[in-house]
Design an enzyme around this catalytic site. Sequence first.
Site, PDB file in Angstrom:
ATOM      1  N   GLY A  98      27.049 -17.107 -25.498  1.00 53.77           N
ATOM      2  CA  GLY A  98      26.781 -17.857 -26.725  1.00 53.77           C
ATOM      3  C   GLY A  98      27.887 -17.739 -27.754  1.00 53.77           C
ATOM      4  O   GLY A  98      28.100 -18.648 -28.556  1.00 53.77           O
ATOM      5  N   ASN A  99      28.650 -16.618 -27.719  1.00 52.26           N
ATOM      6  CA  ASN A  99      29.720 -16.441 -28.706  1.00 52.26           C
ATOM      7  C   ASN A  99      30.857 -17.443 -28.514  1.00 52.26           C
ATOM      8  O   ASN A  99      31.699 -17.602 -29.392  1.00 52.26           O
ATOM      9  CB  ASN A  99      30.268 -15.000 -28.656  1.00 52.26           C
ATOM     10  CG  ASN A  99      30.817 -14.639 -27.286  1.00 52.26           C
ATOM     11  OD1 ASN A  99      30.256 -15.020 -26.263  1.00 52.26           O
ATOM     12  ND2 ASN A  99      31.898 -13.911 -27.256  1.00 52.26           N
TER      13      ASN A  99
END
Length: 317
Positions: A17-18
């Site tokens: 997700g980063n």
Amino acid sequence: MPYQKGEGKSVVIALGGNALGDTPQEQLALVKETAKNIVDMVGEGINVVVSHGNGPQVGMINNAFAYASQHDGKTPEMPFPEAGAMSQGYIGYQLSQAILNDLKDRGIMRSTANVITQTVVDPDDPAFQNPTKPVGAFLSEEEAKAKAEETGWTFKEDAGRGWRQVVASPKPVRIVEFDAVKDLMDNGYVVVSTGGGGVPVFETEDGYVGVPAVIDKDRSSAKLAADFGADMLVILTAVEKVCVNFGKPDQAQIDTMTIAEAEEYIAQGQFAPGSMLPKVEACIEYVRAYPEGKALITSLECAAAGIEGKTGTVITA
């Protein structure tokens, strides 16, 4: 006419997700950087399939429809499988566009394809007996009970913040569009697929049917990589290497581990359930199913160096 396929390894990359951010604007900026790292690999002749998480994005879509439905009375509620497919569409659009632009900038004769992907799950998976993944908007207890009565959905109280729908997190059994993804990769395309683990579906006598659930994207990526016989599964996260005794004075980085060593660390409780544990478990599943392959856990910035064996944590059979 097919594009020039790379002569190097085939790699399935699972983006954390980063690499995507929390809003469409933030994501658009971040995926340009993400694309550069992916195109670095393509430039080395590597054939790449990219999967990605969708937690914040599917939550945003779900919440927006739930809010609109509550407040205007006209907007329909969006079923969770459809929200998952929407998130695959818009993340895949931004990712494949950014990769394509970078390929063109570098004069690399390859193209991209985004495949909205379904993943078969087993109705008898024990996860369906205990849904745990919160999705959608916060409701009052009365609203949640009324909605449960109306829809049959499961709601649970979420850390004192209100009540939310919870869904199961079953294991992936089969990627429905596997053949299409493989054909595209074999013809030289950089493929974005299996976003958010794929839209969960049951295989019934009447065909495929979407089911409200969340599949761990690393597990689906492991399944995809094993079924391909991909040379590597690369799981990208916020750290360069997996650590033991994380956050303690004797914290140590791991360069390589076998399945047996990884399972010993798991038994010791070395990996956090919400973060590193599912990544290590996915790597174990991949190399157990395809012992010739190697799994790599590293950061996005270190991915190309990790594939060359210069950094990251490698898991082997």
